[in-house]
Design a protein around this motif. Sequence first.
Motif, PDB file in Angstrom:
ATOM      1  N   ILE A  31       0.859  -1.196   0.000  1.00 26.37           N
ATOM      2  CA  ILE A  31       0.000   0.000   0.000  1.00 26.37           C
ATOM      3  C   ILE A  31       0.891   1.240   0.000  1.00 26.37           C
ATOM      4  O   ILE A  31       1.741   1.407   0.871  1.00 26.37           O
ATOM      5  N   ILE A  32       0.681   2.092  -1.010  1.00 31.15           N
ATOM      6  CA  ILE A  32       1.370   3.382  -1.091  1.00 31.15           C
ATOM      7  C   ILE A  32       0.324   4.416  -1.475  1.00 31.15           C
ATOM      8  O   ILE A  32      -0.498   4.173  -2.356  1.00 31.15           O
ATOM      9  N   GLU A  33       0.340   5.556  -0.814  1.00 26.62           N
ATOM     10  CA  GLU A  33      -0.650   6.614  -1.023  1.00 26.62           C
ATOM     11  C   GLU A  33      -2.065   6.034  -0.961  1.00 26.62           C
ATOM     12  O   GLU A  33      -2.933   6.377  -1.753  1.00 26.62           O
ATOM     13  N   GLN A  34      -2.260   5.127  -0.023  1.00 23.92           N
ATOM     14  CA  GLN A  34      -3.552   4.479   0.231  1.00 23.92           C
ATOM     15  C   GLN A  34      -4.062   3.691  -0.971  1.00 23.92           C
ATOM     16  O   GLN A  34      -5.259   3.450  -1.096  1.00 23.92           O
ATOM     17  N   GLN A  87       9.216   5.106   0.033  1.00 18.31           N
ATOM     18  CA  GLN A  87       8.314   4.347   0.899  1.00 18.31           C
ATOM     19  C   GLN A  87       8.452   2.846   0.730  1.00 18.31           C
ATOM     20  O   GLN A  87       8.162   2.096   1.641  1.00 18.31           O
ATOM     21  N   ASN A  88       8.852   2.430  -0.460  1.00 17.94           N
ATOM     22  CA  ASN A  88       8.983   1.005  -0.708  1.00 17.94           C
ATOM     23  C   ASN A  88       9.836   0.788  -1.944  1.00 17.94           C
ATOM     24  O   ASN A  88       9.931   1.680  -2.793  1.00 17.94           O
ATOM     25  N   GLU A 129       4.390   8.286  -7.595  1.00 13.76           N
ATOM     26  CA  GLU A 129       5.745   8.689  -7.986  1.00 13.76           C
ATOM     27  C   GLU A 129       6.718   7.525  -7.772  1.00 13.76           C
ATOM     28  O   GLU A 129       6.691   6.865  -6.740  1.00 13.76           O
ATOM     29  N   HIS A 130       7.575   7.300  -8.767  1.00 19.70           N
ATOM     30  CA  HIS A 130       8.502   6.168  -8.708  1.00 19.70           C
ATOM     31  C   HIS A 130       9.697   6.424  -9.629  1.00 19.70           C
ATOM     32  O   HIS A 130       9.681   7.356 -10.423  1.00 19.70           O
ATOM     33  N   LYS A 131      10.685   5.574  -9.506  1.00 20.77           N
ATOM     34  CA  LYS A 131      11.791   5.593 -10.467  1.00 20.77           C
ATOM     35  C   LYS A 131      12.423   4.208 -10.516  1.00 20.77           C
ATOM     36  O   LYS A 131      12.408   3.460  -9.533  1.00 20.77           O
ATOM     37  N   GLY A 132      12.968   3.892 -11.671  1.00 20.70           N
ATOM     38  CA  GLY A 132      13.736   2.664 -11.843  1.00 20.70           C
ATOM     39  C   GLY A 132      15.192   2.992 -11.590  1.00 20.70           C
ATOM     40  O   GLY A 132      15.822   3.673 -12.391  1.00 20.70           O
ATOM     41  N   ALA A 133      15.725   2.546 -10.480  1.00 25.05           N
ATOM     42  CA  ALA A 133      17.121   2.845 -10.150  1.00 25.05           C
ATOM     43  C   ALA A 133      18.044   2.151 -11.145  1.00 25.05           C
ATOM     44  O   ALA A 133      17.750   1.065 -11.640  1.00 25.05           O
ATOM     45  N   VAL A 134      19.167   2.793 -11.423  1.00 26.19           N
ATOM     46  CA  VAL A 134      20.129   2.199 -12.354  1.00 26.19           C
ATOM     47  C   VAL A 134      20.963   1.145 -11.630  1.00 26.19           C
ATOM     48  O   VAL A 134      21.128   1.195 -10.411  1.00 26.19           O
ATOM     49  N   PRO A 135      21.487   0.192 -12.372  1.00 30.32           N
ATOM     50  CA  PRO A 135      22.310  -0.845 -11.748  1.00 30.32           C
ATOM     51  C   PRO A 135      23.607  -0.283 -11.167  1.00 30.32           C
ATOM     52  O   PRO A 135      24.093   0.770 -11.600  1.00 30.32           O
ATOM     53  N   THR A 136      24.155  -1.003 -10.208  1.00 28.59           N
ATOM     54  CA  THR A 136      25.450  -0.639  -9.634  1.00 28.59           C
ATOM     55  C   THR A 136      26.562  -1.032 -10.604  1.00 28.59           C
ATOM     56  O   THR A 136      26.330  -1.747 -11.583  1.00 28.59           O
ATOM     57  N   ILE A 138      11.810   2.175  -7.093  1.00 28.72           N
ATOM     58  CA  ILE A 138      11.622   2.878  -5.826  1.00 28.72           C
ATOM     59  C   ILE A 138      10.327   3.683  -5.903  1.00 28.72           C
ATOM     60  O   ILE A 138      10.102   4.413  -6.872  1.00 28.72           O
ATOM     61  N   PHE A 139       9.494   3.552  -4.875  1.00 31.12           N
ATOM     62  CA  PHE A 139       8.224   4.277  -4.818  1.00 31.12           C
ATOM     63  C   PHE A 139       8.293   5.336  -3.728  1.00 31.12           C
ATOM     64  O   PHE A 139       8.823   5.089  -2.648  1.00 31.12           O
TER      65      PHE A 139
END
Length: 183
Positions: A7-10, A140-141, A158-165, A132-133
Amino acid sequence: MEFKTIIIEQQPMFVIDDAVTEKEVHDFYNLVSGLSFTRTERDNHGDAHCIFNAEFIPEKVETSLRIGIVARQLLQKFCAKREYILQRSYINMSHYGDMAYPHRDCSLNGKDMTVLYYVNKDWDYRWGGETIFYENHESQNIVMPKPGRFLIFPGFIEHKGAVPTRECVSSRFTFAFKYREKE
């Protein structure tokens, strides 16, 4: 098939594993590995750093591509109260050193749904690449890009796809299915 609800932003989001077979994961990864990608996708309109992507024709994805068929079935199962039209479908590819920014897939009052499919056939959590959310500009998660995993969430979150290390020597692929509520 296994799933969990976040659950994010309800709002409920669904993380679904084992909806496709290991063979289907490997076969689709092999298909994607041979595609041509262009740097045309942006997280935001003013974004100066484009992301590599490959576009798919939405009508064909849902009828002739196993992953697209499963994405539609999962959306219907987990979001049965509404009817959706696939508006756009594409695969993003990212590498260590790329840029990613928090964004929304639709307006704050939009009812669009996003289904992500994590394409890679192998992934080590130390490689990063999480989705990432955020809520109120705070993370948040996170959801790890586990091979064959599907993720369903409201596009306004709101979210993003983090880049690989830099430990990751392969590309991170995600297949995005953007659904608009049918009027």
